[in-house]
Structures are given as structure tokens and as C-alpha cells.
Design a protein around this motif. Structure first.
Motif, mmCIF file in Angstrom:
data_model
loop_
_atom_site.group_PDB
_atom_site.id
_atom_site.type_symbol
_atom_site.label_atom_id
_atom_site.label_comp_id
_atom_site.label_asym_id
_atom_site.label_seq_id
_atom_site.Cartn_x
_atom_site.Cartn_y
_atom_site.Cartn_z
ATOM 1 N N PRO A 1 0.994 6.254 -2.258
ATOM 2 C CA PRO A 1 0.569 6.946 -1.040
ATOM 3 C C PRO A 1 -0.597 7.912 -1.257
ATOM 4 O O PRO A 1 -0.476 8.900 -1.963
ATOM 5 N N THR A 2 -1.729 7.567 -0.691
ATOM 6 C CA THR A 2 -2.911 8.414 -0.640
ATOM 7 C C THR A 2 -3.519 8.226 0.744
ATOM 8 O O THR A 2 -3.151 7.290 1.452
ATOM 9 N N PRO A 3 -4.434 9.075 1.143
ATOM 10 C CA PRO A 3 -5.072 8.863 2.450
ATOM 11 C C PRO A 3 -5.761 7.496 2.546
ATOM 12 O O PRO A 3 -5.712 6.846 3.588
ATOM 13 N N THR B 1 -4.981 4.665 0.961
ATOM 14 C CA THR B 1 -4.012 3.581 1.114
ATOM 15 C C THR B 1 -3.361 3.616 2.489
ATOM 16 O O THR B 1 -2.971 2.573 3.011
ATOM 17 N N ALA B 2 -3.256 4.790 3.099
ATOM 18 C CA ALA B 2 -2.731 4.866 4.461
ATOM 19 C C ALA B 2 -3.678 4.164 5.432
ATOM 20 O O ALA B 2 -3.231 3.450 6.340
ATOM 21 N N HIS C 1 0.819 -1.212 0.000
ATOM 22 C CA HIS C 1 0.000 0.000 0.000
ATOM 23 C C HIS C 1 0.853 1.262 0.000
ATOM 24 O O HIS C 1 0.405 2.319 -0.426
ATOM 25 N N ALA C 2 2.078 1.143 0.475
ATOM 26 C CA ALA C 2 2.968 2.301 0.494
ATOM 27 C C ALA C 2 3.434 2.681 -0.915
ATOM 28 O O ALA C 2 3.940 3.780 -1.122
ATOM 29 N N ALA D 1 -3.265 0.444 4.796
ATOM 30 C CA ALA D 1 -2.000 -0.025 5.358
ATOM 31 C C ALA D 1 -2.116 -0.174 6.871
ATOM 32 O O ALA D 1 -1.601 -1.141 7.452
ATOM 33 N N ALA D 2 -2.801 0.761 7.520
ATOM 34 C CA ALA D 2 -3.009 0.670 8.971
ATOM 35 C C ALA D 2 -3.835 -0.569 9.316
ATOM 36 O O ALA D 2 -3.550 -1.259 10.302
#
Length: 137
Positions: A11-13, A15-16, A7-8, A19-20
Motif C-alpha cells: 500500500p502506497t499512494p 499503488t492505490a 496492488h493492495a 488499483a483504482a
């Protein structure tokens, strides 16, 4: 964990957030190793595939009708998710067998119990034999 790394790559909100969620699943499995944590891994990966497949879209023009065009990272992420689903299913099957060992029943043994200090062991053992012996009359 590998899904979080994938997901990194974009990088978009959104995908963040994903990823979390991947890191949370990895934490659950690493720390607790319960049926709940493995079901969470499987459900999150099914959800990931369900979200990614419609996003793949298709090309009009030079591509064959219905052929999906996915970026390399998305193909890799979908493949990793499918592998994680299969792995989680195998683990859940193994945990469903009689006598399956999980962190909970492994740590119910004395090996996982907190170590006692020397004073705690002496108190638990009781007074020494010489102190409890009766004097000779």
C-alpha cells in the motif's frame, strides 16, 4: 480485478492509483463489454508491465549479470498482466468476427427490453374486438 488485489499487497499512494485503474477496467468490462473496454484492459496491462519491468532492477554481486530480481508480488502481478493481455486479445479477436455478440447487440432484442405493464400492453394492442364491432342495424 485480481490486479487490484495484488496492488493492495504494497500500500502506497501510487499503488492505490493503480488499483483504482484496475477496478475501473473491471467495471468497464463487467458493465459494458465493448471493444473499447477490452482495448482499455489490454492497454492498461501493457502499461503495467512497462512500468513494472524497469522497477524490477537487478542485483550487483551475488546475482548473475542481467538477472532480474523481482519480488513475488511483482512477479505475480506481471504474470497476471500478461495473462490478461492474452485474454483481452482473444476476446477482441472473437468480437471482430462477423456476427459476434456483445452486450449492445444482445440487448437490442426484445428479451432485454423493459417489461410493459398490463395497461401498456392493452393500450398498445388497441381496443378490444367487441368495442370496435358495428352494431347490427
Amino acid at each position: 480485478m485480481s490486479s487490484a488485489v495484488l496492488h493492495a499487497s504494497s500500500p502506497t499512494p501510487w499503488t492505490a492509483v493503480m488499483a483504482a485503474a484496475c477496478l475501473y477496467c473491471a467495471y468497464e468490462v463487467w458493465r459494458f463489454d465493448t471493444v473499447r473496454s477490452w482495448v482499455l484492459v489490454a492497454v492498461m496491462n501493457v502499461a503495467m508491465i512497462a512500468v513494472h519491468l524497469p522497477l524490477a532492477g537487478h542485483r550487483h554481486g551475488n546475482a548473475a549479470a542481467g538477472e532480474a530480481s523481482m519480488g513475488t508480488a511483482m512477479q505475480l502481478a506481471t504474470g497476471v498482466a500478461a495473462t490478461e493481455i492474452v485474454f483481452a486479445a482473444i476476446v477482441l479477436y472473437r468480437l471482430s468476427l462477423p456476427g459476434a455478440r456483445t452486450v449492445q447487440n444482445r440487448c437490442a432484442s426484445a428479451a432485454c427490453a423493459p417489461r410493459r405493464s398490463d395497461d401498456q400492453r392493452r393500450r398498445a394492442a388497441g381496443p378490444p374486438a367487441a368495442a370496435t364491432a358495428r352494431p347490427h342495424p
